[in-house]
Design an enzyme around this catalytic site. Structure first.
Site, mmCIF file in Angstrom:
data_model
loop_
_atom_site.group_PDB
_atom_site.id
_atom_site.type_symbol
_atom_site.label_atom_id
_atom_site.label_comp_id
_atom_site.label_asym_id
_atom_site.label_seq_id
_atom_site.Cartn_x
_atom_site.Cartn_y
_atom_site.Cartn_z
ATOM 1 N N ARG A 28 0.924 -1.693 -0.445
ATOM 2 C CA ARG A 28 -0.009 0.167 0.106
ATOM 3 C C ARG A 28 1.028 0.941 0.081
ATOM 4 O O ARG A 28 0.287 2.476 -0.583
ATOM 5 C CB ARG A 28 -1.200 -0.306 1.269
ATOM 6 N N GLU A 39 -1.341 -9.553 -4.397
ATOM 7 C CA GLU A 39 -2.370 -9.859 -4.297
ATOM 8 C C GLU A 39 -2.510 -11.683 -5.203
ATOM 9 O O GLU A 39 -3.338 -12.399 -4.315
ATOM 10 C CB GLU A 39 -3.517 -9.507 -5.626
ATOM 11 N N GLN A 50 -5.963 -17.484 -0.435
ATOM 12 C CA GLN A 50 -5.959 -18.107 0.399
ATOM 13 C C GLN A 50 -4.528 -18.163 1.286
ATOM 14 O O GLN A 50 -3.850 -19.850 1.985
ATOM 15 C CB GLN A 50 -5.425 -19.783 -0.777
ATOM 16 N N LEU A 85 5.382 -20.984 1.233
ATOM 17 C CA LEU A 85 3.776 -19.940 0.837
ATOM 18 C C LEU A 85 2.004 -21.226 0.784
ATOM 19 O O LEU A 85 1.360 -20.799 0.307
ATOM 20 C CB LEU A 85 3.172 -19.037 -0.117
ATOM 21 N N GLY A 86 3.217 -21.758 -0.079
ATOM 22 C CA GLY A 86 1.920 -23.602 -0.905
ATOM 23 C C GLY A 86 1.217 -23.143 -2.067
ATOM 24 O O GLY A 86 1.801 -21.217 -2.703
ATOM 25 N N TYR A 110 -10.681 -11.382 -10.767
ATOM 26 C CA TYR A 110 -11.066 -10.635 -8.881
ATOM 27 C C TYR A 110 -8.947 -10.438 -8.707
ATOM 28 O O TYR A 110 -9.261 -8.795 -9.098
ATOM 29 C CB TYR A 110 -10.173 -11.898 -8.084
ATOM 30 N N ASP A 126 -14.255 -11.422 -3.435
ATOM 31 C CA ASP A 126 -13.256 -12.226 -3.073
ATOM 32 C C ASP A 126 -14.128 -12.794 -1.570
ATOM 33 O O ASP A 126 -15.621 -12.279 -1.250
ATOM 34 C CB ASP A 126 -12.203 -12.031 -2.465
ATOM 35 N N CYS A 135 -27.807 -2.595 7.220
ATOM 36 C CA CYS A 135 -27.295 -3.730 7.211
ATOM 37 C C CYS A 135 -28.381 -5.017 7.705
ATOM 38 O O CYS A 135 -29.260 -4.667 8.507
ATOM 39 C CB CYS A 135 -25.978 -4.883 7.603
#
Length: 362
Positions: A27, A39, A44, A82-83, A122, A140, A210
């Protein structure tokens, strides 16, 4: 709710984000490349886990060209832990694609971004909005949770239509705000306030409008049907020794965990003992006849679509000469060199057992 009525909640959401957002390295200087990498890593994976990986990755590959010119082995090594390694392979392939098709410059257009390997709807929305201020909403898991509650949507979020519906409903609202702030605010709200269980409704800027809050349905939304039962896969691997070295194999790039290194072995067939399966698999994979010794360890590891039980056995060679029948490459390395290669997490869990075994021999 018509778009013109959304000004109040949109403003509240974006104002909340200005003071509540967490500091994140991507950021600070949100270039297209940095947002792209962040991203992909965040898919996950928790923010706290990603931050040190992102910082190391940016230090080593500060530009798209640096990543495109890198060896895939080095990319996978930096990704280790990280997988979901297909993300790293696609990121590397995507950087090469950008260099060859877009003159090393990431395009800003939402549709064009999706022509790049590894960038889906996404990721394209996140890059286009956060880096290039394009008014394209992201949808997401956090956004699904926030806005199925906000609008009282009871449909099963496993169905892709729910994401499409939210994309369409959010599209007019993002045009009322800074797109980068709007999208990041939605995701941040889901991460910090509108959590899966026990959401902090008293701190939510969207509380007044909401639907779930008004009807006390936070615990039942979003609705997600039960997942299919995840199977358990049993495999055997051999720690094959030759002098002070052990044999490792590089998985084919077109296979799951492609490009990573592993210990030779494979699935146990019905009716086979561990020894029988190991002798057969190693002969098929690397053309060696081995004799398994006492089991070293049983490693438990879970992937998204199956559980793994990996039974590891030290092995001595009886006959044969190693051949890469099922691997891209074979190498004999010393145990001290294991850290130089990128391994799947299940194999990494064996390292401590190998260290203990080495210590016991010295």
């Amino acid at each position: 709710m018509p778009a013109q009525q959304g000004s109040t909640w949109v403003s509240k959401l974006c104002n909340w984000f200005q003071h509540a957002q967490r500091p994140m390295p991507w950021r600070e200087t949100p270039s297209g490349y940095r947002i792209w990498v962040s991203e992909i890593m965040l898919q996950q994976t928790q923010v706290a886990t990603v931050i040190p990986y992102f910082q190391r990755f940016m230090t080593r590959f500060p530009s798209i060209l640096d990543l495109a010119q890198a060896d895939l082995d080095e990319v996978l090594k930096l990704w280790q832990g990280l997988g979901y390694y297909s993300r790293a392979r696609n990121l590397h392939k995507g950087a090469q694609f950008v260099c060859s098709h877009f003159n090393q410059t990431l395009p800003s257009d939402y549709s064009t971004l999706q022509t790049i390997p590894g960038i889906g709807p996404y990721s394209a929305a996140a890059i286009a909005s956060i880096a290039f201020k394009q008014a394209v909403p992201v949808v997401d898991g956090n956004v699904l949770r926030v806005f199925t509650r906000f609008w009282g949507i009871n449909d099963d979020i496993r169905k892709s239509q729910v994401s499409k519906t939210l994309f369409e409903k959010l599209s007019p609202f993002i045009k009322q705000a800074n797109p980068a702030d709007f999208n990041q605010a939605m995701m941040e709200l889901g991460a910090l306030i509108c959590s899966p269980t026990k959401p902090e409704c008293s701190a939510c800027p969207l509380q007044a409008d909401c639907n779930a809050y008004k009807n006390n349905t936070q615990s039942s939304l979003p609705y997600k049907s039960k997942a299919k039962k995840v199977p358990t896969l049993h495999i055997v691997v051999g720690i094959i020794s030759k002098g002070s070295h052990i044999l490792i194999a590089k998985r084919p790039k077109n296979k799951m965990l492609g490009g990573l290194w592993e210990f030779p072995g494979g699935k146990i067939k019905t009716g086979e003992s561990h020894s029988q399966a190991l002798i057969r698999e190693i002969n098929e994979e690397v053309s060696l006849i081995v004799k398994p010794q006492t089991k070293l360890a049983c490693i438990h590891h879970s992937y998204s679509h199956f559980h793994l039980r990996m039974h590891a056995y030290p092995c001595t060679i009886i006959s044969g000469h190693e051949q890469p029948n099922c691997a891209d490459e074979l190498r004999w390395i010393s145990p001290d060199q294991l850290s130089e290669f990128a391994f799947p997490k299940a194999n990494l869990k064996l390292f401590d057992y190998l260290k203990d075994r080495k210590s016991a021999k010295t």
